[in-house]
Motif scaffolding. Structure first.
Motif, PDB file in Angstrom:
ATOM      1  N   GLN A   1       2.386 -33.806  34.923  1.00 50.80           N
ATOM      2  CA  GLN A   1       1.070 -33.507  35.483  1.00 50.80           C
ATOM      3  C   GLN A   1       1.151 -33.323  37.002  1.00 50.80           C
ATOM      4  OE1 GLN A   1      -0.967 -36.948  33.897  1.00 50.80           O
ATOM      5  NE2 GLN A   1      -2.074 -35.676  32.377  1.00 50.80           N
ATOM      6  N   ARG A   2       1.988 -34.152  37.636  1.00 52.34           N
ATOM      7  CA  ARG A   2       2.152 -34.008  39.079  1.00 52.34           C
ATOM      8  C   ARG A   2       2.777 -32.648  39.425  1.00 52.34           C
ATOM      9  NH1 ARG A   2       1.637 -38.551  42.215  1.00 52.34           N
ATOM     10  NH2 ARG A   2       1.276 -40.505  41.081  1.00 52.34           N
ATOM     11  N   ALA A   3       3.779 -32.243  38.652  1.00 55.53           N
ATOM     12  CA  ALA A   3       4.413 -30.944  38.906  1.00 55.53           C
ATOM     13  C   ALA A   3       3.396 -29.814  38.739  1.00 55.53           C
ATOM     14  CB  ALA A   3       5.600 -30.753  37.957  1.00 55.53           C
ATOM     15  N   ARG A   4       2.565 -29.922  37.686  1.00 59.75           N
ATOM     16  CA  ARG A   4       1.527 -28.912  37.477  1.00 59.75           C
ATOM     17  C   ARG A   4       0.531 -28.910  38.636  1.00 59.75           C
ATOM     18  NH1 ARG A   4      -0.280 -24.123  36.271  1.00 59.75           N
ATOM     19  NH2 ARG A   4      -2.450 -24.127  35.522  1.00 59.75           N
ATOM     20  N   ALA A   5       0.180 -30.092  39.141  1.00 64.26           N
ATOM     21  CA  ALA A   5      -0.771 -30.190  40.251  1.00 64.26           C
ATOM     22  C   ALA A   5      -0.199 -29.548  41.508  1.00 64.26           C
ATOM     23  CB  ALA A   5      -1.126 -31.655  40.503  1.00 64.26           C
ATOM     24  N   PHE A   6       1.085 -29.841  41.788  1.00 62.13           N
ATOM     25  CA  PHE A   6       1.705 -29.241  42.974  1.00 62.13           C
ATOM     26  C   PHE A   6       1.797 -27.716  42.843  1.00 62.13           C
ATOM     27  CE2 PHE A   6       3.509 -33.556  43.853  1.00 62.13           C
ATOM     28  CZ  PHE A   6       2.980 -33.683  45.128  1.00 62.13           C
ATOM     29  N   GLU A   7       2.046 -27.246  41.621  1.00 65.95           N
ATOM     30  CA  GLU A   7       2.105 -25.797  41.400  1.00 65.95           C
ATOM     31  C   GLU A   7       0.745 -25.152  41.676  1.00 65.95           C
ATOM     32  OE1 GLU A   7       2.978 -22.638  37.747  1.00 65.95           O
ATOM     33  OE2 GLU A   7       3.512 -24.765  37.523  1.00 65.95           O
ATOM     34  N   ARG A   8      -0.316 -25.811  41.197  1.00 66.03           N
ATOM     35  CA  ARG A   8      -1.658 -25.273  41.433  1.00 66.03           C
ATOM     36  C   ARG A   8      -2.011 -25.338  42.918  1.00 66.03           C
ATOM     37  NH1 ARG A   8      -4.576 -22.713  40.405  1.00 66.03           N
ATOM     38  NH2 ARG A   8      -6.563 -23.609  39.756  1.00 66.03           N
ATOM     39  N   LEU A   9      -1.609 -26.431  43.588  1.00 64.65           N
ATOM     40  CA  LEU A   9      -1.873 -26.537  45.021  1.00 64.65           C
ATOM     41  C   LEU A   9      -1.189 -25.408  45.788  1.00 64.65           C
ATOM     42  CD1 LEU A   9      -1.558 -30.391  45.646  1.00 64.65           C
ATOM     43  CD2 LEU A   9      -3.624 -29.000  45.863  1.00 64.65           C
ATOM     44  N   GLU A  10       0.067 -25.134  45.433  1.00 62.62           N
ATOM     45  CA  GLU A  10       0.799 -24.068  46.115  1.00 62.62           C
ATOM     46  C   GLU A  10       0.133 -22.715  45.886  1.00 62.62           C
ATOM     47  OE1 GLU A  10       5.363 -22.292  46.448  1.00 62.62           O
ATOM     48  OE2 GLU A  10       4.821 -23.697  44.855  1.00 62.62           O
ATOM     49  N   GLY A  11      -0.336 -22.469  44.660  1.00 63.99           N
ATOM     50  CA  GLY A  11      -1.002 -21.202  44.367  1.00 63.99           C
ATOM     51  C   GLY A  11      -2.284 -21.021  45.165  1.00 63.99           C
ATOM     52  N   GLU A  12      -3.088 -22.096  45.241  1.00 63.71           N
ATOM     53  CA  GLU A  12      -4.341 -21.995  45.986  1.00 63.71           C
ATOM     54  C   GLU A  12      -4.087 -21.856  47.485  1.00 63.71           C
ATOM     55  OE1 GLU A  12      -7.242 -21.563  44.673  1.00 63.71           O
ATOM     56  OE2 GLU A  12      -6.380 -21.708  42.670  1.00 63.71           O
ATOM     57  N   ILE A  13      -3.061 -22.531  47.982  1.00 61.54           N
ATOM     58  CA  ILE A  13      -2.720 -22.394  49.409  1.00 61.54           C
ATOM     59  C   ILE A  13      -2.273 -20.968  49.712  1.00 61.54           C
ATOM     60  CG2 ILE A  13      -1.056 -23.103  51.167  1.00 61.54           C
ATOM     61  CD1 ILE A  13      -1.173 -25.927  49.938  1.00 61.54           C
ATOM     62  N   ASN A  14      -1.496 -20.379  48.792  1.00 59.56           N
ATOM     63  CA  ASN A  14      -1.066 -18.985  48.983  1.00 59.56           C
ATOM     64  C   ASN A  14      -2.266 -18.041  48.998  1.00 59.56           C
ATOM     65  OD1 ASN A  14       1.637 -19.645  49.161  1.00 59.56           O
ATOM     66  ND2 ASN A  14       2.002 -19.395  46.955  1.00 59.56           N
ATOM     67  N   ARG A  15      -3.239 -18.312  48.100  1.00 58.07           N
ATOM     68  CA  ARG A  15      -4.449 -17.475  48.091  1.00 58.07           C
ATOM     69  C   ARG A  15      -5.170 -17.559  49.427  1.00 58.07           C
ATOM     70  NH1 ARG A  15      -8.613 -18.562  43.592  1.00 58.07           N
ATOM     71  NH2 ARG A  15      -9.663 -16.977  44.847  1.00 58.07           N
ATOM     72  N   MET A  16      -5.309 -18.774  49.954  1.00 61.48           N
ATOM     73  CA  MET A  16      -5.964 -18.940  51.256  1.00 61.48           C
ATOM     74  C   MET A  16      -5.178 -18.235  52.356  1.00 61.48           C
ATOM     75  SD  MET A  16      -7.283 -22.892  51.246  1.00 61.48           S
ATOM     76  CE  MET A  16      -7.870 -22.693  52.914  1.00 61.48           C
ATOM     77  N   GLU A  17      -3.859 -18.319  52.276  1.00 59.31           N
ATOM     78  CA  GLU A  17      -3.026 -17.686  53.301  1.00 59.31           C
ATOM     79  C   GLU A  17      -3.209 -16.173  53.290  1.00 59.31           C
ATOM     80  OE1 GLU A  17       1.682 -17.536  54.697  1.00 59.31           O
ATOM     81  OE2 GLU A  17       1.116 -18.403  52.771  1.00 59.31           O
ATOM     82  N   PHE A  18      -3.208 -15.580  52.065  1.00 53.85           N
ATOM     83  CA  PHE A  18      -3.421 -14.134  51.960  1.00 53.85           C
ATOM     84  C   PHE A  18      -4.776 -13.736  52.542  1.00 53.85           C
ATOM     85  CE2 PHE A  18      -0.123 -13.920  48.517  1.00 53.85           C
ATOM     86  CZ  PHE A  18       0.653 -12.950  49.120  1.00 53.85           C
ATOM     87  N   LEU A  19      -5.807 -14.489  52.165  1.00 54.94           N
ATOM     88  CA  LEU A  19      -7.154 -14.142  52.597  1.00 54.94           C
ATOM     89  C   LEU A  19      -7.300 -14.272  54.111  1.00 54.94           C
ATOM     90  CD1 LEU A  19     -10.004 -13.311  51.804  1.00 54.94           C
ATOM     91  CD2 LEU A  19     -10.555 -15.726  51.435  1.00 54.94           C
ATOM     92  N   ILE A  20      -6.796 -15.357  54.677  1.00 50.28           N
ATOM     93  CA  ILE A  20      -6.910 -15.565  56.125  1.00 50.28           C
ATOM     94  C   ILE A  20      -6.127 -14.497  56.885  1.00 50.28           C
ATOM     95  CG2 ILE A  20      -6.291 -17.135  58.001  1.00 50.28           C
ATOM     96  CD1 ILE A  20      -6.895 -19.452  56.080  1.00 50.28           C
TER      97      ILE A  20
END
Length: 456
Positions: free
Chosen positions: A265-284
């Motif tokens: 579950q922790r690995a899945r959470a970190f994967e989702r965190l990385e994906g959302e951070i990448n989305r924010m990075e692209f948008l910014i």
């Protein structure tokens, strides 16, 4: 001073000048005609006297027969005057020896108690036969004519002023209304109605020019209002897109503090965190790029080898998709004036859209040609393309072109808007359409061609 007052003064000046000039030349012509008539009679008497055996008798006879009142007199150097035929001419003071001698050749004017015209015939070395005619009537007529012309000038000025007031009344009224309309426009009221004019060409042109200016301002205001609406919608979408990954990140951070979480579950959470951070990075990153493109152009632009950039982009497409068939026809030496990293970003966005939104084996066609003073880039892919509604809407500034595709691909959805902003920054145009080869998306980009300086 008002326009009407200036026009009135101009009219008065013109009428006065013209009237005085006409009066002067009319008076001068009339006097010359009368003097010429007198001279003709005096010269006729002289011609007859010069060939006569008895010059005095001939002169007296012709003087009596003339209709201008000719006086015949004996005059000597001692200034003695003996009138042979009486008249109203006053010979005092008597004509000088110089005038007597000069009058032998042609008639002369003598300024005595009253002016007269005189011609002489030499009887002996010290005595002359003079025949003269008074100019008193001409002088009196001059005074009468001056008075008459003065009245004519006064009447002409009055009529001219009245005519100016009548003719300019309508135009002045129109100009006044145009001034009021221009003042209303300066206060921000672009809905003001420009008065219709018909008559004076200059006033009509002024009204037409003001009308065109109002129409241009109205279009600018409409575009500005539309841009503000799109900007507000864009900012709302951007805020929502930033808030969504932040909410996800916040939730997963809270869950990571739960000791009951398993490693999976922790690995899945970190994967989702990385994906959302990448989305924010692209948008910014895209937001910052749009902000940069919206700023005033700076003077660090250079001549860029656009052909070389397109060749590099074609190579990138082939590397990104090994299964993809990329066909290209790129002319060499296509130079444009611009910012190289922005033109690279334009081509990178085109390649990125193809990579994200088309199947791995979808073919791509790239063409770069010169068309007069323009560089024409055509990129066509074999993907699903865009809907007819989106193609009809076209590219709008500050608008996420396809939000659903952005979420699916992990992008910001601003790629097409960024491409349009870059092209506009370089004085070009971009158009999206359905491709004729495979029915996918076709992108046409036109940029001004920079001709290198001629080599001498």
């Amino acid at each position: 001073m008002s326009l009407r007052a200036r026009l009135t003064l101009v009219a008065v000046f013109v009428i006065t000048t013209v009237a005085l000039a006409i009066s002067y030349f009319a008076l001068l012509s009339a006097e010359r005609a009368e003097v010429s008539r007198i001279d003709a009679v005096l010269n006729g008497i002289y011609s007859s006297v010069a060939t006569a055996a008895d010059p005095v008798s001939v002169a007296m006879q012709m003087a009596e027969d003339s209709d201008i009142g000719v006086t015949v007199a004996f005059v000597n150097y001692a200034s003695d005057v003996t009138e042979v035929i009486e008249s109203r001419i006053n010979f005092k003071p008597a004509p000088s020896a110089e005038l007597l001698s000069e009058a032998l050749d042609y008639p002369v004017s003598v300024n005595a108690a009253e002016r007269y015209r005189m011609r002489t015939f030499m009887l002996s070395p010290d005595e002359y036969l003079a025949f003269a005619s008074s100019l008193k009537a001409i002088d009196e007529n001059r005074a009468d004519n001056i008075q008459t012309f003065t009245l004519v000038v006064v009447f002409g000025i009055s009529f001219g002023v009245l005519l100016v007031l009548v003719l300019t009344r309508r135009d002045i009224r129109v100009i006044t209304s145009l001034i009021k309309a221009a003042d209303d426009i300066s206060q921000g009221d672009t809905s003001v109605a420009i008065p219709k004019t018909k008559g004076n060409a200059e006033v009509d042109q002024l009204a037409a020019a003001l009308g065109r200016m109002v129409q241009s301002l109205q279009r600018v205001v409409e575009v500005e209002q539309e841009t503000q609406v799109r900007m507000q919608q864009f900012m709302g979408d951007a805020s929502h897109e930033l808030r969504t990954p932040l909410t996800v990140i916040k939730g997963y951070v809270s869950l990571l503090n739960n000791p009951a979480f398993t490693e999976a579950q922790r690995a899945r959470a970190f994967e989702r965190l990385e994906g959302e951070i990448n989305r924010m990075e692209f948008l910014i990153k895209d937001l910052l790029l749009l902000a940069e493109l919206g700023q005033t152009r700076e003077d660090h632009e250079t001549v860029v080898n656009f052909s070389g950039l397109v060749h590099e982009s074609v190579d990138d497409l082939r590397v990104l998709g090994s299964e993809r068939v990329v066909t290209s026809s790129v002319v060499d030496g296509a130079m444009v004036v611009g910012t190289e990293h922005l033109l690279q970003q334009l081509l990178a966005n085109i390649a990125g859209n193809i990579d994200r939104h088309t199947p791995p084996d979808a073919p791509v066609f790239v063409e770069l040609v010169l068309e007069g003073t323009l560089v024409h880039l055509v990129v066509e892919d074999g993907g699903p393309g865009l809907s007819a509604e989106m193609l009809e809407r076209g590219v709008q500034a500050f608008e996420r072109f396809d939000k659903s595709r952005a979420r699916e691909s992990g992008g910001s959805g601003l790629g097409v808007s960024i491409m349009a902003a870059i092209v506009a920054r370089h004085g070009g145009s971009i158009e999206l359409s359905r491709g004729a080869r495979w029915g996918g998306l076709r992108i046409d980009v036109l940029l001004p061609l920079s001709f290198p300086p001629a080599v001498h």
